[in-house]
Design an enzyme around this catalytic site. Structure first.
Site, PDB file in Angstrom:
ATOM      1  N   HIS A 196       0.837  -1.213   0.000  1.00 33.95           N
ATOM      2  CA  HIS A 196       0.000   0.000   0.000  1.00 33.95           C
ATOM      3  C   HIS A 196       0.864   1.252   0.000  1.00 33.95           C
ATOM      4  O   HIS A 196       0.627   2.212  -0.731  1.00 33.95           O
ATOM      5  CB  HIS A 196      -0.872   0.055   1.255  1.00 33.95           C
ATOM      6  CG  HIS A 196      -1.871  -1.043   1.338  1.00 33.95           C
ATOM      7  ND1 HIS A 196      -2.595  -1.309   2.464  1.00 33.95           N
ATOM      8  CD2 HIS A 196      -2.266  -1.923   0.416  1.00 33.95           C
ATOM      9  CE1 HIS A 196      -3.391  -2.313   2.232  1.00 33.95           C
ATOM     10  NE2 HIS A 196      -3.207  -2.709   1.007  1.00 33.95           N
ATOM     11  N   GLU A 438       1.675 -13.341 -26.710  1.00 33.35           N
ATOM     12  CA  GLU A 438       2.660 -13.429 -25.630  1.00 33.35           C
ATOM     13  C   GLU A 438       3.350 -14.789 -25.567  1.00 33.35           C
ATOM     14  O   GLU A 438       4.168 -15.020 -24.683  1.00 33.35           O
ATOM     15  CB  GLU A 438       1.978 -13.194 -24.271  1.00 33.35           C
ATOM     16  CG  GLU A 438       1.298 -11.857 -24.161  1.00 33.35           C
ATOM     17  CD  GLU A 438       0.940 -11.509 -22.730  1.00 33.35           C
ATOM     18  OE1 GLU A 438       1.709 -10.785 -22.079  1.00 33.35           O
ATOM     19  OE2 GLU A 438      -0.114 -11.971 -22.266  1.00 33.35           O
ATOM     20  N   ASP A 462       6.363 -11.250 -21.848  1.00 34.96           N
ATOM     21  CA  ASP A 462       6.076 -12.679 -21.757  1.00 34.96           C
ATOM     22  C   ASP A 462       6.561 -13.425 -22.997  1.00 34.96           C
ATOM     23  O   ASP A 462       7.037 -14.552 -22.887  1.00 34.96           O
ATOM     24  CB  ASP A 462       4.575 -12.905 -21.543  1.00 34.96           C
ATOM     25  CG  ASP A 462       4.218 -12.807 -20.070  1.00 34.96           C
ATOM     26  OD1 ASP A 462       4.974 -13.366 -19.250  1.00 34.96           O
ATOM     27  OD2 ASP A 462       3.219 -12.162 -19.731  1.00 34.96           O
ATOM     28  N   CYS A 509       2.979  -3.695 -26.865  1.00 38.31           N
ATOM     29  CA  CYS A 509       2.801  -3.020 -25.578  1.00 38.31           C
ATOM     30  C   CYS A 509       3.780  -3.525 -24.519  1.00 38.31           C
ATOM     31  O   CYS A 509       3.753  -3.080 -23.387  1.00 38.31           O
ATOM     32  CB  CYS A 509       1.368  -3.139 -25.080  1.00 38.31           C
ATOM     33  SG  CYS A 509       0.893  -4.838 -24.749  1.00 38.31           S
TER      34      CYS A 509
HETATM   35  C1  PEP Z   1       3.951  -8.417 -21.628  1.00 39.71           C
HETATM   36  O1  PEP Z   1       3.999  -9.592 -21.210  1.00 39.71           O
HETATM   37  O2  PEP Z   1       4.746  -7.953 -22.472  1.00 39.71           O
HETATM   38  C2  PEP Z   1       2.922  -7.494 -21.131  1.00 39.71           C
HETATM   39  C3  PEP Z   1       2.749  -6.307 -21.660  1.00 39.71           C
HETATM   40  O3  PEP Z   1       2.166  -7.910 -20.079  1.00 39.71           O
HETATM   41  P1  PEP Z   1       2.703  -7.979 -18.541  1.00 39.71           P
HETATM   42  O4  PEP Z   1       4.059  -7.349 -18.508  1.00 39.71           O
HETATM   43  O5  PEP Z   1       1.692  -7.291 -17.721  1.00 39.71           O
HETATM   44  O6  PEP Z   1       2.744  -9.477 -18.326  1.00 39.71           O
HETATM   45 MG    MG Z   2       2.237 -10.373 -20.184  1.00 38.56          MG
END
Ligand code: PEP
Ligand code: MG
Length: 598
Positions: A196, A438, A462, A509
């Site tokens: 928190h 991913e 991932d 992303c």
């Molecule tokens: C990723 O795996 O690249 C992703 C954007 O998701 P996270 O990092 O939240 O697993």
């Molecule tokens: Mg991910």
């Protein structure tokens, strides 16, 4: 590093800070065993109830203050404490101890709180263990109040010079009350990124390092402390040279930041006229502001796990809706891509009851959890549909490996859309549904996934982990965890092509998009939309505006021919160096952290 002057912790709130330490030893007040006369017993019960009222009022006031200084989701952190302070079972047990033993209110309270504390600490449930910090905070307030100390607020600090607060554990109560003017940094021995207090420090813009074991033993009041809230490094008693070096780093960063500021509100367009859309990744609500400030064109990845952090129950549909609406109104008319809960793997908020698994990253996580537990998934789908009423909101599914997963999620979504319609609630009939790429399975199956998807977004974090069989969180393997591996570059090309053939919007992303050189590579591979950590937006844009797309494409072609990750990096650096001073990108932390703590 762990010599006498260096401590290593977890950077939970970015920024470099230095100041004398204020070591905060919050000790429980000594509570003498005190009994009272029979005729005083009911008076003690009244005193207990009065103290509860005062403490609850103080917590409500803190909640209101947090709402003002941070936001509604952060303020909800205090709900757990407010509920616990008024818990009727606990309070009637304390009253019973007062009546049966003729104990004073504080002796009885201390007695029952200790019992509860032992029970929580011994528990195997992460949820209950997390509650220890809340109980600790309430116990401290109640005992202070019952002992008639000031206003019962053990966290009140009066400061007239800059300090770095060093504590064993930082409660959210202490963090939110800090004098923002004088507390320039925080260090604690306990805590992680999702504590928190870490969330609050980040929201309030105070550089902070947690999990710094040994800090209380090594740092004494008044000692100079230099901390880096990004890397988690702490230097005790820095030499004048070390302080100078820190000043130089900050000022180099400052100069680069000034350069970046000049491009913030310009489009990410290459000198030869190719436009890339740069959206922002939002994990925590306070990143919205950074996204807006840094010119994000919408949100390309809204991580929703934050909604579960520090909560005692799953967020309701209405709470999720309120958050999604808050995000959407921060970016009027811009796309918001909401990712469904990505639980499991490395994300285990206390509310999520997950079985222990030997390999959580290969286990019950992400879309698998949502499909197996519709009671978690359905309220989120409803909140997305309601938020998407007359708004460009898309839904993105993490860790997809099969076509069936997408089809099943779509069925649930359509069902909830029909229900909302029948209930007469304003909601979208449908929203674009996309897949996060991913896993190598998703890359190889991209043509088939495209048949059931409206868009793709590549999660390179991932994808790197599953392609290279390298745990993304294993510090020992950090140098092997690289998206520059030729196997990654080929997959990135293939996904982009599969998207193009099917006419889908395709973006990236993962963290890779937040590195300017990698963003240039992705643009060269044909990606025209990237979603980036908000602090990195200006540097990514700066480089994309500096390197002609034709050159980025050549660099991407070289990367595709490369045999080794190092060759990919060399191709990128050489290309960029023809147009900018690449050393600026090496300026420590220039990209990933804001210069001035907000
Ligand atoms: C990723 O795996 O690249 C992703 C954007 O998701 P996270 O990092 O939240 O697993
Ligand atoms: Mg991910």
């Amino acid at each position: 590093m762990s010599d006498e002057r260096h401590l290593a912790g977890i950077g939970v709130s970015p920024g470099t800070a230095w100041a004398p330490a204020l070591v905060f030893r919050l000790e429980f007040p000594e509570i003498p065993d005190r009994t009272v006369g029979q005729d005083e017993v009911e008076g003690e019960v009244r005193r207990l109830r009065g103290a509860v009222r005062v403490v609850v009022d103080a917590l409500e006031a803190l909640k209101a203050r947090t709402l003002q200084r941070a936001g509604p989701e952060e303020a909800a952190i205090f709900d757990a404490q407010i509920l616990m302070a008024q818990d009727p079972d606990f309070l009637s047990a304390v009253e019973q101890v007062i009546r049966n033993n003729r104990f004073s209110a504080e002796t009885a309270f201390e007695f029952k709180a200790l019992e509860l504390r032992q029970l929580f600490s011994a528990s195997h449930s992460a949820n209950l263990r997390d509650r220890v910090a809340d109980l600790h905070a309430i116990q401290m307030r109640m005992l202070h109040r019952l002992q008639g100390r000031t206003d019962g607020d053990p966290w009140a600090l009066t400061l007239d010079e800059n300090v770095i607060v060093v504590a064993h554990e930082l409660s959210p109560g202490l963090t939110v009350q800090l004098d923002r003017e004088h507390v320039v940094g925080l260090v604690s021995e306990e805590g992680t990124r999702t504590s928190h207090a870490a969330i609050l420090a980040h929201s309030l813009g105070i550089p902070a390092v947690m999990g710094a074991k040994g800090a209380m033993a090594r740092v004494r009041d008044g000692m100079m402390v230099l901390l880096d809230g990004q890397t988690g490094g702490i230097l005790i008693d820095p030499t004048p040279d070390e302080l100078d070096a820190a000043r130089t780093r900050v000022s180099r960063r400052h100069r680069f930041t000034m350069q970046l500021e000049s491009v913030v509100h310009l489009p990410a367009e290459s000198p030869d006229g190719v436009r890339v859309t740069l959206m922002g990744n939002v994990d925590l609500p306070d990143e919205l502001e950074a996204g807006i400030r840094n010119g994000a064109e919408g949100v390309g990845l809204l991580r929703t796990e934050f909604l579960l952090t520090g909560r005692s129950a799953m967020p309701t549909e209405d709470e999720q809706l309120a958050y999604f609406q808050r995000v959407a109104s921060a970016f009027p008319d811009k796309n918001i891509i909401i990712r469904s809960f990505d639980l499991g793997g490395d994300k285990f908020p206390a509310t999520f009851e997950a079985p222990h698994e030997p390999n959580p990253f290969l286990g019950w996580r992400s879309i698998r959890v949502c499909l197996d537990q519709p009671e978690i998934f359905r309220p989120q789908l409803r909140a997305v549909l309601r938020a998407a009423y007359r708004r460009p909101i898309w839904l993105m599914l993490p860790l997809v490996t099969t076509v069936e997963e997408v089809e099943e999620a779509r069925e649930l979504l359509a069902e909830e859309a029909r229900r909302l319609h029948a209930e007469g609630l304003p909601a979208a009939d449908k929203v674009p549904v996309g897949v996060m790429i991913e896993t190598p399975a998703a890359v190889l199956l991209a043509d088939r996934l495209a048949e059931v998807s409206d868009f793709f977004s590549v999660g390179t974090n991932d994808l790197t982990q599953y392609t290279l069989a390298v745990d993304r969180g294993n510090a020992r393997l950090a140098s092997r965890f690289t998206a520059h591996h030729p196997a990654m570059i080929r997959q990135l090309r293939d996904v982009r092509l599969a998207g193009e053939v099917a006419g889908l919007h395709v973006s990236v992303c993962g963290e890779m998009a937040s590195d300017p050189l990698d963003a240039m590579l992705l643009a060269g591979l044909g990606y025209r939309a990237l979603s980036v950590a908000p602090p990195a937006l200006p540097a990514v844009k700066w480089l994309l505006r500096s390197v002609p797309m034709a050159e980025a494409e050549k660099a991407a072609a070289e990367a595709l021919e490369a045999r080794r990750a190092a060759d990919v990096v060399a191709a990128l650096r050489d290309t960029a160096a023809r147009h900018v001073d690449v050393r600026l990108l090496d300026a420590e932390g220039a990209v990933a952290r804001p210069l001035v703590p907000r």
